[in-house]
Design a protein around this motif. Structure first.
Motif, mmCIF file in Angstrom:
data_model
loop_
_atom_site.group_PDB
_atom_site.id
_atom_site.type_symbol
_atom_site.label_atom_id
_atom_site.label_comp_id
_atom_site.label_asym_id
_atom_site.label_seq_id
_atom_site.Cartn_x
_atom_site.Cartn_y
_atom_site.Cartn_z
ATOM 1 N N GLU A 1 -2.517 -38.703 -34.850
ATOM 2 C CA GLU A 1 -3.692 -38.195 -35.547
ATOM 3 C C GLU A 1 -3.590 -38.374 -37.052
ATOM 4 O OE1 GLU A 1 -6.405 -36.982 -34.365
ATOM 5 O OE2 GLU A 1 -5.990 -36.596 -32.271
ATOM 6 N N LYS B 1 -9.655 -44.507 -31.693
ATOM 7 C CA LYS B 1 -8.821 -43.680 -30.804
ATOM 8 C C LYS B 1 -9.605 -43.105 -29.622
ATOM 9 C CE LYS B 1 -6.017 -39.445 -30.919
ATOM 10 N NZ LYS B 1 -6.903 -38.585 -30.118
ATOM 11 N N ILE C 1 -7.176 -46.101 -35.959
ATOM 12 C CA ILE C 1 -7.419 -44.721 -35.533
ATOM 13 C C ILE C 1 -8.915 -44.467 -35.357
ATOM 14 C CG2 ILE C 1 -7.219 -42.304 -36.283
ATOM 15 C CD1 ILE C 1 -4.564 -43.056 -37.602
ATOM 16 N N ASN D 1 -2.313 -45.509 -27.490
ATOM 17 C CA ASN D 1 -2.247 -44.169 -28.068
ATOM 18 C C ASN D 1 -2.061 -44.209 -29.578
ATOM 19 O OD1 ASN D 1 -2.385 -42.911 -25.507
ATOM 20 N ND2 ASN D 1 -0.215 -43.376 -25.186
ATOM 21 N N PHE D 2 -2.572 -43.195 -30.264
ATOM 22 C CA PHE D 2 -2.471 -43.114 -31.712
ATOM 23 C C PHE D 2 -1.981 -41.737 -32.122
ATOM 24 C CE2 PHE D 2 -5.905 -46.132 -30.916
ATOM 25 C CZ PHE D 2 -5.446 -47.207 -31.654
#
Length: 379
Positions: A373, A356, A353, A370-371
């Motif tokens: 949150e 990101k 992350i 994609n990550f």
């Protein structure tokens, strides 16, 4: 066109910080990286990476009564940072309030302001904040952070200091995401010790002899149980090797091996991974042991270690240097025997992350996609 990025980091041939760089370079093989250092060791350390170079101009020269940074002057007069697409500051304990913190802040502010003026991206990843002594230090960096596009801290204590800023995020330590070759064989009967030199460390030098003697005692205990012992120097520049050599000479046993990190990342990691149990003082000795599913006893010399272990709900499995005299061999075996069951299975993914927003900047074809949150380890 190939993206080009200026990288600020701690360039002292320190295992943890060099691992940060390795993760960064491996993640983005199509980006050209300029390292803001004149340390020639980094030519050798990353010689396999054809897209990495150091900046020989990053040094101070004296002209008259004043000192000038050649790299900054050249960019002011000629280059104006036009060749760069972004600035990345990657590191762990990079925001500490030392005696020269205002000078360091001025340098950082110079770079951030220049990149901001040219509408270029500014990222800070992997860091913790502190230790600090007063509100001026926090507020000064709060103003700096406002100018950045993205900041991702590695512990909740640091994150909470600046969580009101929309560009501040949280993720587990970057080294959890290190991609490494898996060993097919099991761990050997080896006890690994990550050791630091307390001689000149403020607030810790009074424990110099107690700490060294306890390491000697524990190493002898392991040797008497048929273990081999490896003493790991994570940063020779900070005195690890000097104290390890002193300790090794006190024990004087043929089953002891000194492993000194000199930039040979893969070799160092393999020797570290071979150990069954790690008694870790260096921050990243603990992170690596957790990642490798090794038995580990964290020995805390800095609150940064405690804060990260607290995020992992492991704060009861550590021992402070100031209490080192009470640590005994039976307790070490008991504390090390939980086999890392506390680790969340997705921690490696969650550590990504940190990247990101950098992934979003470079595009999914370069980054990791994609990550979410959410940092679930803290929950």
């Amino acid at each position: 066109m190939q993206s080009r990025v200026l990288v600020c980091a701690y360039f002292a041939v320190n295992t943890g910080d060099d691992l940060f760089l390795k993760v960064l370079f491996d993640r983005y093989p199509n980006v050209k990286w300029d390292l803001l250092t004149a340390n020639r060791n980094y030519i050798k350390i990353f010689k396999e990476y054809k897209n990495v170079q150091i900046l020989y101009t990053y040094r101070e020269v004296k002209i008259g009564a004043k000192y000038y940074n050649i790299f900054f002057k050249l960019n002011d007069l000629i280059l104006n940072f036009k060749k760069y697409d972004a600035l990345i500051n990657i590191g762990g304990s990079i925001f500490m309030q030392g005696s020269s913190w205002k000078k360091k802040l001025k340098e950082r502010n110079y770079l951030v302001t220049k990149f901001k003026e040219m509408n270029k991206k500014i990222f800070i990843i992997g860091a913790n904040f502190g230790p600090f002594n007063d509100e001026e230090f926090i507020q000064s960096y709060r103003e700096l952070f406002k100018k950045c596009d993205d900041i991702c801290f590695r512990d909740s204590e640091s994150f909470n200091l600046f969580k009101e800023l929309e560009n501040v995020r949280l993720a587990p330590d970057i080294v959890f995401g290190l991609k490494s070759n898996e060993r097919s064989e099991g761990k050997e009967k080896i006890a690994g010790f990550s050791i630091i030199n307390l001689k000149n460390r403020k607030g810790l030098k009074d424990y110099y002899h107690l700490y060294n003697n306890k390491i000697i005692e524990l190493a002898k205990n392991y040797l008497s149980k048929g273990y081999r012992v490896k003493l790991f120097s994570f940063c020779e520049n900070e005195g690890d090797l000097n104290i390890i050599q002193d300790i090794e000479s006190e024990i004087n046993n043929q089953n002891i091996e000194i492993v000194n990190y000199k930039g040979d990342i893969d070799s160092f990691l393999e020797k570290f991974k071979s150990c069954e149990v790690i008694l870790g003082t260096r921050f990243h000795s603990i992170i690596l042991a957790l990642k490798n599913r090794q038995k580990v006893v964290p020995i805390i010399y800095s609150e940064k270690t405690y804060n990260v272990l607290k995020d992992l709900n492991m704060q009861n499995d550590c021992h402070y240097i100031k209490d080192i005299s009470t640590l005994n061999f039976d307790e070490v075996n008991l504390k090390s025997d939980f086999q890392n069951s506390i680790l969340h299975q997705n921690i490696e993914r969650e550590s990504e992350i940190h990247f990101k927003e950098i992934d979003n900047f470079f595009g999914d074809s370069i980054g990791g996609g994609n990550f979410e949150e959410k940092f679930t380890i803290c929950n």
